[in-house]
Write an enzyme that holds these catalytic residues in place. Sequence first.
Site, PDB file in Angstrom:
ATOM      1  N   SER A 151     -23.223 -20.273  -2.108  1.00  0.00           N
ATOM      2  CA  SER A 151     -22.216 -19.725  -3.028  1.00  0.00           C
ATOM      3  C   SER A 151     -21.428 -18.536  -2.511  1.00  0.00           C
ATOM      4  O   SER A 151     -20.496 -18.084  -3.172  1.00  0.00           O
ATOM      5  CB  SER A 151     -22.886 -19.346  -4.358  1.00  0.00           C
ATOM      6  OG  SER A 151     -23.252 -20.498  -5.058  1.00  0.00           O
ATOM      7  N   SER A 155     -20.522 -20.618  -6.047  1.00  0.00           N
ATOM      8  CA  SER A 155     -20.248 -20.084  -7.361  1.00  0.00           C
ATOM      9  C   SER A 155     -19.464 -18.773  -7.356  1.00  0.00           C
ATOM     10  O   SER A 155     -19.094 -18.268  -8.423  1.00  0.00           O
ATOM     11  CB  SER A 155     -21.562 -19.871  -8.115  1.00  0.00           C
ATOM     12  OG  SER A 155     -22.376 -18.912  -7.457  1.00  0.00           O
ATOM     13  N   LYS A 177     -18.647 -10.010  -8.996  1.00  0.00           N
ATOM     14  CA  LYS A 177     -18.944 -11.340  -9.495  1.00  0.00           C
ATOM     15  C   LYS A 177     -19.728 -11.234 -10.797  1.00  0.00           C
ATOM     16  O   LYS A 177     -20.660 -10.433 -10.908  1.00  0.00           O
ATOM     17  CB  LYS A 177     -19.757 -12.111  -8.447  1.00  0.00           C
ATOM     18  CG  LYS A 177     -20.159 -13.515  -8.877  1.00  0.00           C
ATOM     19  CD  LYS A 177     -20.986 -14.195  -7.783  1.00  0.00           C
ATOM     20  CE  LYS A 177     -21.407 -15.600  -8.191  1.00  0.00           C
ATOM     21  NZ  LYS A 177     -22.198 -16.282  -7.136  1.00  0.00           N
TER      22      LYS A 177
END
Length: 472
Positions: free
Chosen positions: A173, A149, A73
């Site tokens: 997230s 996210s 990520k």
Amino acid sequence: MRDVLMMDAVGQAAAVRNGQVSARELAEAAIARIEAADRELNAVIHRRFERALAEIDAIPADAPFRGVPILLKDLGWREAGEPYSAGSAVRDGLVDAADGYGVVRLREAGFVLLGRTNTPEFGSTISTEPAAFGATRNPYDPAYSAGGSSGGSAAAVAAGMVALATASDGGGSIRIPASMCGLVGLKPTRGRVSLGPALGEGWSGFSCPGFVTRSVRDTAAALDAVEGMRSGDPYAAPPLPGRLAEEAGRDPGRLRIGFLTTHPRGDVPETPELTEAVTGAAALLESLGHDVAPGGPRALAETDFPLHFGAIVADNLAAHVAALSELRGKPVEPEELEPRNTAMVRAARGRSAPDHIRSLQWVDGFRRRMAAWWEEGHDLLLMPSLGVAPFPLGWIPPDDLSLAFGRTAHAVSFTSPVNATGQPAVSLPLHRNAAGLPVGVQLVAAAGREDLLVRVAAQIEQVRPFEHLAMR
């Protein structure tokens, strides 16, 4: 090779060890899959394929995940010599000088780091649609969000690009994109995985690194690879009884489980498909021999929680933007940020340092009031992973901030309290709505009890194997 790509990471590692496939062949197959699938999904924003292939021969033969491809990520999980954008054009041209501790441990475990995945700007919302990189699309329906996210990571795993990807969770997230993309997503206990050396904690302790995966054993084994306090960390999670990978398959015993289908605060609209998902999971847990009954912590009904949680997040965002101004040597102007983040920074600048401390102290009390429910003899809390139905791209509008903040508050209503308390929680892919979109359910344990979550999640997975997308 398609069959190997659809294995989980533990299975891929075994395939490399037994000679079914070489580490290079597996990495090349994952690269080909990324190039084919990502044209539609936009999950991978930075590719380091040549460097990754060049690093394979140096991986120790006894590394547990030798040759298994992984994506990182693009928020946290810093890599030396690689761009780090955090979803924002403001960081354009900035490159990290050192690996984060988590990335060091991934390399030691033998993973092949193929690139970085899309995330909303600074991870401050629950749909991955950054202005800098464009929207990530859900593999189940490209008109829908992959969540956020960690949306890029979740879309990549769901689409079969890699078996697992790194993620992080400051308000939901990990669990929200896991729910949206039909994956396993475990938010660890606060302090379980180090954020160093760049940070001691994220969002005043709300944010925790983790993974999105296709199996419980992958989640457990991946956390084993990266967990542990490092020198200088501000705190550590309670020690685990042993390796989490060894907990999968162990009998969790007869557990006392409460469940919620509607939010106790009363300000979150009830969603029938979420109710159906939770009641179905409750029935499944009861069939496995657990004591399951409606109810949960009284503290969840406290109406002040969203105000304090949101203020602390905004304060941290403002501090991050100030540090970024220093790093690049010029101020970050309001028009450089997405409107949501400009508004949050402006709100934080209207608060004082005592205001921030008072909010932290309020959360301290909230944490103790939440913990009381587990201390009364409960083992797990079952809730929706996402407080709203799966939503299309554009549902969180970039310019209508009142609507955007309201919808986001509803979406994180079941996840953000667990970030504030620091407890571990896992989202499991146990339901689909009428349109065939995944709807996850969330199990929350007492602080430090990832072992219990892994045992129960593996028990569920054994009797109700998770369904994943067939690779197109």
